[in-house]
Design a protein around this motif. Structure first.
Motif, PDB file in Angstrom:
ATOM      1  N   PHE A  82       0.855  -1.195   0.000  1.00  0.00           N
ATOM      2  CA  PHE A  82       0.000   0.000   0.000  1.00  0.00           C
ATOM      3  C   PHE A  82       0.890   1.243   0.000  1.00  0.00           C
ATOM      4  CE2 PHE A  82      -2.927   2.939   2.482  1.00  0.00           C
ATOM      5  CZ  PHE A  82      -3.923   3.021   1.519  1.00  0.00           C
ATOM      6  N   ILE A  83       0.835   2.004  -1.100  1.00  0.00           N
ATOM      7  CA  ILE A  83       1.681   3.207  -1.217  1.00  0.00           C
ATOM      8  C   ILE A  83       0.780   4.431  -1.127  1.00  0.00           C
ATOM      9  CG2 ILE A  83       3.385   4.419  -2.648  1.00  0.00           C
ATOM     10  CD1 ILE A  83       3.776   1.666  -4.130  1.00  0.00           C
ATOM     11  N   SER A  84       0.907   5.182  -0.023  1.00  0.00           N
ATOM     12  CA  SER A  84      -0.006   6.294   0.226  1.00  0.00           C
ATOM     13  C   SER A  84       0.757   7.616   0.294  1.00  0.00           C
ATOM     14  CB  SER A  84      -0.738   6.038   1.545  1.00  0.00           C
ATOM     15  OG  SER A  84      -1.692   7.043   1.777  1.00  0.00           O
ATOM     16  N   TYR A  85       0.319   8.597  -0.511  1.00  0.00           N
ATOM     17  CA  TYR A  85       0.980   9.908  -0.561  1.00  0.00           C
ATOM     18  C   TYR A  85       0.062  11.031  -0.081  1.00  0.00           C
ATOM     19  CZ  TYR A  85       4.600   7.763  -3.540  1.00  0.00           C
ATOM     20  OH  TYR A  85       5.621   6.983  -4.043  1.00  0.00           O
ATOM     21  N   ASP A  86       0.674  12.096   0.386  1.00  0.00           N
ATOM     22  CA  ASP A  86      -0.028  13.288   0.849  1.00  0.00           C
ATOM     23  C   ASP A  86      -0.204  14.282  -0.305  1.00  0.00           C
ATOM     24  OD1 ASP A  86      -1.055  15.381   2.369  1.00  0.00           O
ATOM     25  OD2 ASP A  86       0.896  15.981   3.183  1.00  0.00           O
ATOM     26  N   ASP A  87      -1.431  14.821  -0.464  1.00  0.00           N
ATOM     27  CA  ASP A  87      -1.618  15.884  -1.466  1.00  0.00           C
ATOM     28  C   ASP A  87      -2.092  17.191  -0.818  1.00  0.00           C
ATOM     29  OD1 ASP A  87      -4.223  15.352  -0.791  1.00  0.00           O
ATOM     30  OD2 ASP A  87      -4.964  15.143  -2.842  1.00  0.00           O
ATOM     31  N   ALA A  88      -2.199  17.201   0.530  1.00  0.00           N
ATOM     32  CA  ALA A  88      -2.617  18.395   1.272  1.00  0.00           C
ATOM     33  C   ALA A  88      -3.965  18.951   0.778  1.00  0.00           C
ATOM     34  CB  ALA A  88      -1.536  19.473   1.219  1.00  0.00           C
ATOM     35  N   TYR A  89      -4.771  18.100   0.134  1.00  0.00           N
ATOM     36  CA  TYR A  89      -6.074  18.499  -0.414  1.00  0.00           C
ATOM     37  C   TYR A  89      -5.929  19.578  -1.486  1.00  0.00           C
ATOM     38  CZ  TYR A  89     -11.219  18.693  -0.186  1.00  0.00           C
ATOM     39  OH  TYR A  89     -12.567  18.599  -0.473  1.00  0.00           O
ATOM     40  N   SER A  90      -4.805  19.509  -2.207  1.00  0.00           N
ATOM     41  CA  SER A  90      -4.537  20.500  -3.256  1.00  0.00           C
ATOM     42  C   SER A  90      -4.517  19.794  -4.615  1.00  0.00           C
ATOM     43  CB  SER A  90      -3.190  21.167  -2.975  1.00  0.00           C
ATOM     44  OG  SER A  90      -2.621  21.642  -4.168  1.00  0.00           O
ATOM     45  N   PRO A  91      -5.505  20.082  -5.490  1.00  0.00           N
ATOM     46  CA  PRO A  91      -5.631  19.347  -6.762  1.00  0.00           C
ATOM     47  C   PRO A  91      -4.356  19.259  -7.614  1.00  0.00           C
ATOM     48  CG  PRO A  91      -7.627  20.574  -6.355  1.00  0.00           C
ATOM     49  CD  PRO A  91      -6.655  20.983  -5.276  1.00  0.00           C
ATOM     50  N   PRO A  92      -3.540  20.351  -7.758  1.00  0.00           N
ATOM     51  CA  PRO A  92      -2.310  20.205  -8.555  1.00  0.00           C
ATOM     52  C   PRO A  92      -1.365  19.150  -7.961  1.00  0.00           C
ATOM     53  CG  PRO A  92      -2.771  22.526  -8.148  1.00  0.00           C
ATOM     54  CD  PRO A  92      -3.737  21.743  -7.314  1.00  0.00           C
ATOM     55  N   LYS A  93      -1.336  19.088  -6.624  1.00  0.00           N
ATOM     56  CA  LYS A  93      -0.506  18.104  -5.936  1.00  0.00           C
ATOM     57  C   LYS A  93      -1.067  16.692  -6.141  1.00  0.00           C
ATOM     58  CE  LYS A  93       2.753  17.659  -2.553  1.00  0.00           C
ATOM     59  NZ  LYS A  93       4.006  17.226  -3.151  1.00  0.00           N
ATOM     60  N   THR A  94      -2.391  16.598  -6.185  1.00  0.00           N
ATOM     61  CA  THR A  94      -3.032  15.295  -6.427  1.00  0.00           C
ATOM     62  C   THR A  94      -2.591  14.752  -7.788  1.00  0.00           C
ATOM     63  OG1 THR A  94      -4.984  16.253  -5.332  1.00  0.00           O
ATOM     64  CG2 THR A  94      -5.241  14.070  -6.298  1.00  0.00           C
ATOM     65  N   VAL A  95      -2.581  15.635  -8.787  1.00  0.00           N
ATOM     66  CA  VAL A  95      -2.184  15.244 -10.147  1.00  0.00           C
ATOM     67  C   VAL A  95      -0.755  14.698 -10.132  1.00  0.00           C
ATOM     68  CG1 VAL A  95      -1.714  16.106 -12.487  1.00  0.00           C
ATOM     69  CG2 VAL A  95      -3.775  16.853 -11.273  1.00  0.00           C
TER      70      VAL A  95
END
Length: 409
Positions: A82-95
């Motif tokens: 399971f590889i889980s990353y943080d995007d800080a709820y920011s769509p550009p970071k999610t991409v």
């Protein structure tokens, strides 16, 4: 003559061999990137930091659940990575994180990425790459669109389903209601309003007397509430996130406005909404749920609740057991395990989506009695049932039957 017999013999032998080979090929294991004889790689994106970081516990709970599955022998003998990353709820970071998971980590699928704006930002990418965007952690209605987005699927009951259930209740209990609505001015808010109007049907135009929207950037919604009270509405639909939900309840109490009050399920937290608003001011508010509230004493001897507690004792002892997000993560992780088990030895992305679209009356531990997950090739909304609840004393009390949000029903 002899040679013809010979040839026929060779031909039938070849035919037998061909059939045998194709049967063997049929029974062979099939894999896409991210799956092998020993491993299934799953990607995940969560707001471990930033404005929605309270939801990070969902990712932590899922990670703990997969550790439990691995300790018990994995999925058909394969371990989950399971590889889980943080995007800080920011769509550009999610991409950025989605690309990393798909292109460099080479995961089989992305599971439970959180939030409506973050998932909207990666939906086209995931579908063009034909990588499952499975059981996303958001109740927006648009995840149930198999025709245009065959690689994206939701999980929880969607916002329109929830609103339609409130509409059914209003039509039954207050057929002549005057309804005022306060909603957040974005996809989430508008989704709820549409559901209510659909549920009220032809009566929507006569029953809804006021609609007020607010921006997330507003410091307070006090003036919106004062304005809505002046309409003399006797039913209020409160479509707000926790901070504004607490403000609303407080302000209504201050100015003595006491309509029948419906609060959307995303803001039912006792810790972050009801308590700050004041238990006194919160009495009688109506909302809904589809899973067991760990703080509700009626489940203390329930086998599913005991199993949940035993799981946390062993794999996530530091979890806050009054946080319903921990129960949410536990339930949806069971959903993924169910789908992967159903895939058998065909761990291709196509088969993952095929099995995800073929869930029949699945009841993961933690759902309310009578709530079941069901999907089909044309229905990408696994859960669509809820039970109403009313705030009483210092807790929520469930009432009535488990309801479905179908417009027709």
């Amino acid at each position: 003559m002899h040679s013809i017999h010979m040839r026929r013999g060779v031909f039938s032998a070849a035919l037998v061999l061909a059939v045998t080979l194709s049967t063997a090929a049929f029974a062979q294991k099939k894999y896409d990137t991210g799956a092998t004889d020993t491993e299934i790689k799953i990607g995940n994106i969560m707001p471990y930091s930033g404005p929605a970081s309270a939801y990070g516990v969902i990712g932590k709970t899922e990670e703990a659940y997969f550790r439990k599955i691995n300790a018990e022998g994995g999925i058909n003998g394969r371990k989950i990575t399971f590889i889980s990353y943080d995007d800080a709820y920011s769509p550009p970071k999610t991409v950025e994180q989605a690309r990393k998971l798909v292109e460099s980590d080479e995961v089989l699928l992305i599971f439970q990425s959180l939030g409506t704006p973050p998932n909207s930002a990666i939906q086209k990418y995931m579908n063009s790459k034909k990588v499952p965007q499975l059981f996303v952690a958001t109740g927006a209605t648009k995840w149930d669109d198999p025709k245009n987005f065959p690689w994206t699927m939701g999980w929880q009951p969607n916002y329109q389903t929830e609103s339609r259930i409130y509409a059914k209740y209003i039509l039954k209990e207050r057929p002549n209601a005057k309804i005022a609505i306060l909603y957040q001015n974005d996809d989430y808010g508008k989704d709820y309003v549409k559901g209510l109007k659909d549920g009220l049907g032809a009566k929507a135009t006569s029953m809804i007397v006021a609609e007020e929207s607010y921006e997330v950037t507003q410091p307070t919604i006090d003036s919106n509430i004062v304005k809505l009270k002046s309409t003399d509405a006797d039913v209020f639909f409160n479509v707000t996130t926790p901070k504004f939900a607490a403000q609303t309840i407080k302000k209504m109490n201050e100015i003595g406005w006491k309509p029948m009050h419906f609060l959307n399920n995303v803001s039912v937290s006792i810790g972050s909404v009801m308590k700050p608003a004041g238990f006194e001011a919160s009495q009688g508010i109506i909302s809904s749920n589809y899973y067991k509230d760990p703080t509700d004493p009626q489940w203390k001897d329930d086998p599913a609740m005991k199993a949940w507690n035993a799981f946390l004792d062993k794999y996530y002892p530091e979890a806050n057991r009054t946080d319903s997000a921990v129960m949410y993560g536990y339930i949806v992780a069971q959903g993924l395990v169910h789908v992967l088990k159903a895939c058998g030895d065909d761990l291709t992305r196509v088969n993952v989506m095929k099995q995800a679209a073929n869930i029949k009356d699945f009841e993961p531990g933690g759902l309310l009695p009578g709530v079941k997950a069901n999907t089909s090739a044309t229905d990408f909304a696994p859960l669509s049932q809820l039970q109403l609840m009313r705030f009483k004393g210092e807790s929520w009390e469930l009432f009535g039957d488990v309801l479905s949000g179908d417009v027709s029903g």
